[in-house]
Design a protein around this motif. Sequence first.
Motif, short mmCIF file in Angstrom:
data_model
loop_
_atom_site.label_atom_id
_atom_site.label_comp_id
_atom_site.label_asym_id
_atom_site.label_seq_id
_atom_site.Cartn_x
_atom_site.Cartn_y
_atom_site.Cartn_z
N ALA A 1 42.71 -0.64 37.66
CA ALA A 1 43.47 -0.70 38.92
C ALA A 1 44.10 -2.09 39.07
CB ALA A 1 42.56 -0.39 40.10
N TYR A 2 45.33 -2.09 39.59
CA TYR A 2 46.02 -3.37 39.76
C TYR A 2 47.12 -3.24 40.81
CZ TYR A 2 50.14 -1.49 37.44
OH TYR A 2 51.24 -0.74 37.14
N SER A 3 47.64 -4.38 41.26
CA SER A 3 48.82 -4.43 42.11
C SER A 3 49.57 -5.72 41.87
CB SER A 3 48.44 -4.35 43.60
OG SER A 3 49.61 -4.50 44.41
N PHE A 4 50.90 -5.60 41.82
CA PHE A 4 51.78 -6.77 41.70
C PHE A 4 52.52 -7.03 43.02
CE2 PHE A 4 52.15 -5.71 36.92
CZ PHE A 4 51.03 -6.48 36.64
N SER A 5 52.11 -6.36 44.09
CA SER A 5 52.79 -6.50 45.37
C SER A 5 52.61 -7.90 45.94
CB SER A 5 52.26 -5.47 46.37
OG SER A 5 52.49 -4.15 45.92
N ALA A 6 53.65 -8.38 46.64
CA ALA A 6 53.60 -9.74 47.20
C ALA A 6 52.48 -9.89 48.21
CB ALA A 6 54.94 -10.08 47.84
N LYS B 1 49.55 -8.54 48.15
CA LYS B 1 48.26 -8.68 47.48
C LYS B 1 48.40 -8.39 46.00
CE LYS B 1 43.94 -9.61 47.27
NZ LYS B 1 43.42 -10.95 47.66
N ARG B 2 48.13 -9.40 45.20
CA ARG B 2 48.10 -9.24 43.75
C ARG B 2 46.65 -9.26 43.28
NH1 ARG B 2 53.24 -10.39 41.54
NH2 ARG B 2 54.68 -11.28 43.08
N PHE B 3 46.26 -8.26 42.52
CA PHE B 3 44.90 -8.23 42.00
C PHE B 3 44.85 -7.36 40.76
CE2 PHE B 3 44.99 -4.41 44.59
CZ PHE B 3 44.21 -3.50 43.88
N GLU B 4 43.73 -7.45 40.04
CA GLU B 4 43.54 -6.66 38.83
C GLU B 4 42.06 -6.39 38.63
OE1 GLU B 4 45.17 -6.68 34.22
OE2 GLU B 4 45.00 -8.57 35.34
N LEU B 5 41.73 -5.12 38.48
CA LEU B 5 40.36 -4.70 38.17
C LEU B 5 40.42 -4.08 36.76
CD1 LEU B 5 39.39 -3.04 41.58
CD2 LEU B 5 38.82 -5.34 40.79
N LYS B 6 40.07 -4.87 35.79
CA LYS B 6 40.24 -4.45 34.40
C LYS B 6 39.37 -3.25 34.07
CE LYS B 6 41.86 -8.93 32.79
NZ LYS B 6 41.70 -10.03 31.81
N LEU B 7 39.71 -2.61 32.96
CA LEU B 7 39.13 -1.33 32.55
C LEU B 7 37.64 -1.22 32.90
CD1 LEU B 7 40.46 1.07 31.05
CD2 LEU B 7 39.42 0.20 28.95
N VAL C 1 38.03 -5.89 47.09
CA VAL C 1 39.25 -6.69 47.15
C VAL C 1 39.59 -6.93 48.61
CG1 VAL C 1 41.70 -6.78 46.54
CG2 VAL C 1 40.07 -5.69 44.99
N VAL C 2 39.81 -8.19 48.98
CA VAL C 2 40.14 -8.55 50.36
C VAL C 2 41.65 -8.63 50.51
CG1 VAL C 2 39.91 -10.28 52.18
CG2 VAL C 2 37.97 -9.79 50.66
N PHE C 3 42.19 -7.90 51.49
CA PHE C 3 43.62 -7.86 51.75
C PHE C 3 43.90 -8.78 52.95
CE2 PHE C 3 42.75 -4.29 49.18
CZ PHE C 3 43.93 -3.94 48.52
N VAL D 1 51.27 -1.71 46.81
CA VAL D 1 51.33 -0.54 45.94
C VAL D 1 50.35 -0.74 44.80
CG1 VAL D 1 52.81 0.95 44.55
CG2 VAL D 1 53.76 -0.24 46.53
N ILE D 2 49.48 0.25 44.59
CA ILE D 2 48.41 0.14 43.60
C ILE D 2 48.62 1.16 42.50
CG2 ILE D 2 45.91 0.33 43.24
CD1 ILE D 2 45.66 -0.40 46.26
N GLY D 3 48.42 0.73 41.26
CA GLY D 3 48.56 1.63 40.13
C GLY D 3 47.40 1.49 39.17
N CYS D 4 47.45 2.31 38.13
CA CYS D 4 46.46 2.24 37.06
C CYS D 4 47.19 1.90 35.77
CB CYS D 4 45.71 3.56 36.91
SG CYS D 4 44.57 3.60 35.49
N ASN D 5 46.72 0.90 35.06
CA ASN D 5 47.40 0.44 33.85
C ASN D 5 47.23 1.41 32.69
OD1 ASN D 5 49.01 -1.57 32.66
ND2 ASN D 5 47.25 -2.47 31.64
N ILE D 6 46.35 2.39 32.87
CA ILE D 6 46.09 3.38 31.81
C ILE D 6 46.81 4.70 32.11
CG2 ILE D 6 44.32 4.59 30.48
CD1 ILE D 6 44.28 1.53 30.23
N HIS D 7 46.81 5.10 33.39
CA HIS D 7 47.38 6.38 33.79
C HIS D 7 48.53 6.13 34.77
CE1 HIS D 7 43.06 6.98 32.83
NE2 HIS D 7 43.55 7.97 32.10
N ASP D 8 49.76 6.25 34.27
CA ASP D 8 50.94 5.89 35.05
C ASP D 8 51.13 6.78 36.28
OD1 ASP D 8 51.49 3.86 33.30
OD2 ASP D 8 52.95 5.01 32.13
#
Length: 208
Positions: free
Chosen positions: A99-104, A106-112, A121-123, A130-137
């Motif tokens: 799980a990750y986000s590149f949004s201004a 909140k930027r964060f990354e929870l690796k595999l 994660v504190v917002f 916007v949150i996505g998964c780096n494995i499953h688009d």
Amino acid sequence: MLLPRLRFASCFPPVLTGMLLMAGMQTAYANRVVQILDSEGKAVENAVVSAEAANGNHTVKAGSYTIEQKDRKFLPLVSVIPVGSAVSFPNNDTVKHHAYSFSAAKRFELKLYSGKPGSPVVFDTPGTVVIGCNIHDQMIAYVQVVNTPYFAKTDAKGFATLANLPSGKYTLKVWHYKMAPGSEGIQQSWQADAEGAPYPIRLNGKFD
């Protein structure tokens, strides 16, 4: 020896007493309902509705929330949280996620990982994340971080209930994930008076 009873009227002059009572009566708390409709009058689900006091006189309390990963989806699709809140991202799926986000906001990354990450994660900044998964688009989720204690998400009939909202003047904000990317939504002035019929807002476009 019996002591004389103190009376409220003896503590304040009659005119001041009346003013205090009137001031107390002017602030009414109620559950106020807003209904969000599209340009064709159809109900809009998963719209975020928030009300910010015009005088800025409110206290925002952070909370704890959860966005689950299951069946290769983020659940719920849309979350609305007060600024400063912590969100846990448990992976209850049969595969690992990233799980990750590149949004201004909140930027964060929870690796595999599988199971529950070590820390939530504190917002800490208002805005859209916007949150996505780096494995499953196909996996995506939206978090709307608001700077007010008065917020809600619309149900399938387009209704959102702002609980225990004091009467007064507000800036009413509406956001939906199908609005143009980067959109902050719409906002308008709103006078919240006595509890009554749902307050309708119609958006431009279709959101089904």
